[in-house]
Design a protein around this motif. Sequence first.
Motif, PDB file in Angstrom:
ATOM      1  N   ALA A 227       0.823  -1.202   0.000  1.00 33.09           N
ATOM      2  CA  ALA A 227       0.000   0.000   0.000  1.00 33.09           C
ATOM      3  C   ALA A 227       0.864   1.261   0.000  1.00 33.09           C
ATOM      4  N   ILE A 228       1.937   1.223   0.769  1.00 30.94           N
ATOM      5  CA  ILE A 228       2.858   2.376   0.815  1.00 30.94           C
ATOM      6  C   ILE A 228       3.482   2.595  -0.560  1.00 30.94           C
ATOM      7  N   LYS A 229       3.932   1.518  -1.189  1.00 26.43           N
ATOM      8  CA  LYS A 229       4.531   1.622  -2.520  1.00 26.43           C
ATOM      9  C   LYS A 229       3.523   2.145  -3.538  1.00 26.43           C
ATOM     10  N   ASN A 230       2.249   1.761  -3.357  1.00 25.38           N
ATOM     11  CA  ASN A 230       1.200   2.213  -4.268  1.00 25.38           C
ATOM     12  C   ASN A 230       0.892   3.699  -4.102  1.00 25.38           C
ATOM     13  N   THR A 231       1.229   4.254  -2.936  1.00 22.38           N
ATOM     14  CA  THR A 231       0.764   5.589  -2.567  1.00 22.38           C
ATOM     15  C   THR A 231       1.810   6.678  -2.758  1.00 22.38           C
ATOM     16  N   VAL A 232       3.055   6.364  -2.484  1.00 18.41           N
ATOM     17  CA  VAL A 232       4.086   7.413  -2.550  1.00 18.41           C
ATOM     18  C   VAL A 232       4.348   7.822  -3.996  1.00 18.41           C
ATOM     19  N   ASP A 233       5.026   8.922  -4.144  1.00 13.58           N
ATOM     20  CA  ASP A 233       5.413   9.417  -5.462  1.00 13.58           C
ATOM     21  C   ASP A 233       6.282   8.377  -6.179  1.00 13.58           C
ATOM     22  N   PRO A 234       6.117   8.224  -7.483  1.00 18.17           N
ATOM     23  CA  PRO A 234       6.910   7.223  -8.225  1.00 18.17           C
ATOM     24  C   PRO A 234       8.416   7.414  -8.080  1.00 18.17           C
ATOM     25  N   GLN A 235       8.839   8.633  -7.797  1.00 16.91           N
ATOM     26  CA  GLN A 235      10.270   8.900  -7.661  1.00 16.91           C
ATOM     27  C   GLN A 235      10.803   8.589  -6.264  1.00 16.91           C
ATOM     28  N   THR A 236       9.906   8.335  -5.328  1.00 17.71           N
ATOM     29  CA  THR A 236      10.330   8.024  -3.961  1.00 17.71           C
ATOM     30  C   THR A 236      10.820   6.581  -3.878  1.00 17.71           C
ATOM     31  N   LYS A 237      12.022   6.391  -3.403  1.00 17.85           N
ATOM     32  CA  LYS A 237      12.570   5.044  -3.255  1.00 17.85           C
ATOM     33  C   LYS A 237      12.119   4.452  -1.921  1.00 17.85           C
ATOM     34  N   VAL A 238      11.475   3.289  -1.979  1.00 18.10           N
ATOM     35  CA  VAL A 238      11.003   2.604  -0.775  1.00 18.10           C
ATOM     36  C   VAL A 238      11.915   1.413  -0.502  1.00 18.10           C
ATOM     37  N   VAL A 239      12.570   1.430   0.647  1.00 21.28           N
ATOM     38  CA  VAL A 239      13.458   0.336   1.063  1.00 21.28           C
ATOM     39  C   VAL A 239      12.752  -0.443   2.162  1.00 21.28           C
ATOM     40  N   TYR A 240      12.661  -1.766   1.989  1.00 16.94           N
ATOM     41  CA  TYR A 240      12.046  -2.595   3.028  1.00 16.94           C
ATOM     42  C   TYR A 240      13.096  -3.493   3.666  1.00 16.94           C
ATOM     43  N   LYS A 241      13.180  -3.443   4.986  1.00 16.12           N
ATOM     44  CA  LYS A 241      14.037  -4.360   5.749  1.00 16.12           C
ATOM     45  C   LYS A 241      13.303  -4.684   7.039  1.00 16.12           C
ATOM     46  N   GLU A 242      13.069  -5.963   7.274  1.00 15.00           N
ATOM     47  CA  GLU A 242      12.216  -6.376   8.391  1.00 15.00           C
ATOM     48  C   GLU A 242      12.782  -5.932   9.739  1.00 15.00           C
ATOM     49  N   ASN A 243      14.061  -6.169   9.966  1.00 17.21           N
ATOM     50  CA  ASN A 243      14.644  -5.840  11.270  1.00 17.21           C
ATOM     51  C   ASN A 243      16.026  -5.221  11.091  1.00 17.21           C
ATOM     52  N   PRO A 244      16.072  -3.967  10.672  1.00 19.45           N
ATOM     53  CA  PRO A 244      17.375  -3.331  10.425  1.00 19.45           C
ATOM     54  C   PRO A 244      18.154  -3.119  11.711  1.00 19.45           C
ATOM     55  N   ASP A 245      19.462  -3.343  11.640  1.00 18.74           N
ATOM     56  CA  ASP A 245      20.292  -3.095  12.818  1.00 18.74           C
ATOM     57  C   ASP A 245      20.838  -1.672  12.784  1.00 18.74           C
ATOM     58  N   ALA A 246      21.577  -1.306  13.809  1.00 17.44           N
ATOM     59  CA  ALA A 246      22.073   0.068  13.946  1.00 17.44           C
ATOM     60  C   ALA A 246      23.019   0.435  12.807  1.00 17.44           C
TER      61      ALA A 246
END
Length: 433
Positions: A278-297
Amino acid sequence: MTEIIPGLQGELPANSRKGIPFVGGNKKVAACAKHYVGDGGTTRGINENNTVINRHGLLSIHMPGYYDSIIKGVATIMVSYSSWNGVKMHANRDLVTGFLKNTLHFRGFVISDWEGNDRITSPPHANYSYSIQAGVNAGIDMVMIPYNYTEFIDGLTSLVKNGIIPMSRIDDAVKRILRVKFVMGLFEEPLADRSLVDQLGSKEHRELAREAVRRSLVLLKNGESADVPLLPLPKKASKILVAGSHADNLGYQCGGWTIEWQGLSGNNLTEGTTILSAIKNTVDPQTKVVYKENPDADFMKSNDFSYAIVVVGEHPYAETFGDSLNLTIPDPGPSAITNVCGSVKCVVIVISGRPVVIQPYVPLMDALVAAWLPGTEGQGVADVLFGDYGFTGKLSRTWFKTVDQLPMNVGDAHYDPLFPFGYGLTTTPANSN
């Protein structure tokens, strides 16, 4: 909740008598009010436990939903596994026959829960003949037997032949069941009407579910002050992070008691839209969406995110499997919140069937949303996050600080919640600014 009854059964005719079940044609279904009565007030909230309260409290707190259901013509009522002051509800003749049938004039039929009669004894099924006697004489008209139904039939027949269960009790049960069947038109149309099958999961249905998601979201925090809100989020940004165990998990969004009893993890349960999609469908096409389930520091330090959306919550459950004395968000939820919100502006979305422990993490968050169980339509979450619609939802339950405060309700002498009953911040749709 009783407003769902006319939706399921149809609107009552103007001349209807109180307590008479009503089902308005083969495009409607019989509703069931449950679980009678006091199921929501058990000690420590444990499933099938004992509700300790005096009669006045039972009638004033736990009974009103049943008054209203009967007035609306509900066809069936299901008895609770729980007890009232030590007496199993499945064996409580005073409340099932005396109050429900005789005082409230309920004329539909009373049904047991799954193997509810067995649970009259401890351990269940320890004295099945007694359980049949106690349940049926209490006023249960239809008994839910998932497996060995012949054992029940043989036991009931023997008890009637020996006069332990009077034939008048059987006649009452049969009359009530037949009344509902006649009202439903089952003798004229015994099979389900399949003409509506193609509408299930239709675009219209999904749009309605999506609207329900939008309206049920509760905004609990939005910036350090009202002057500097984080939400709604800008759709146009260079790079954003979506994190958390529940961001891309349709099964977690749906919870238990869906297609599977205890629910499932993953995206193979049914069709729908995850919050990440849904987030990918909604943001501007030029916005890069990075998904990481549990990112560390280290991951957070090595990236330059405009903001982050962290989606965490409970794993699916139903009934006793959901009993919890700590109500904590399971790992890696806490670490995802800590690592992400400690490094970048973030909104945390909590997927849960109830309030959970979040107080230790609130100071780290820039915004906090209770999304409950949004089901298949994750797009409804993105609709509000990004300002196509405003937040309007309010808490239907007090949100505690620590589990040591529970039970806690409005009016308690030391009412000190994290977020009070009825709380919910609002936002204005971005396109109306």
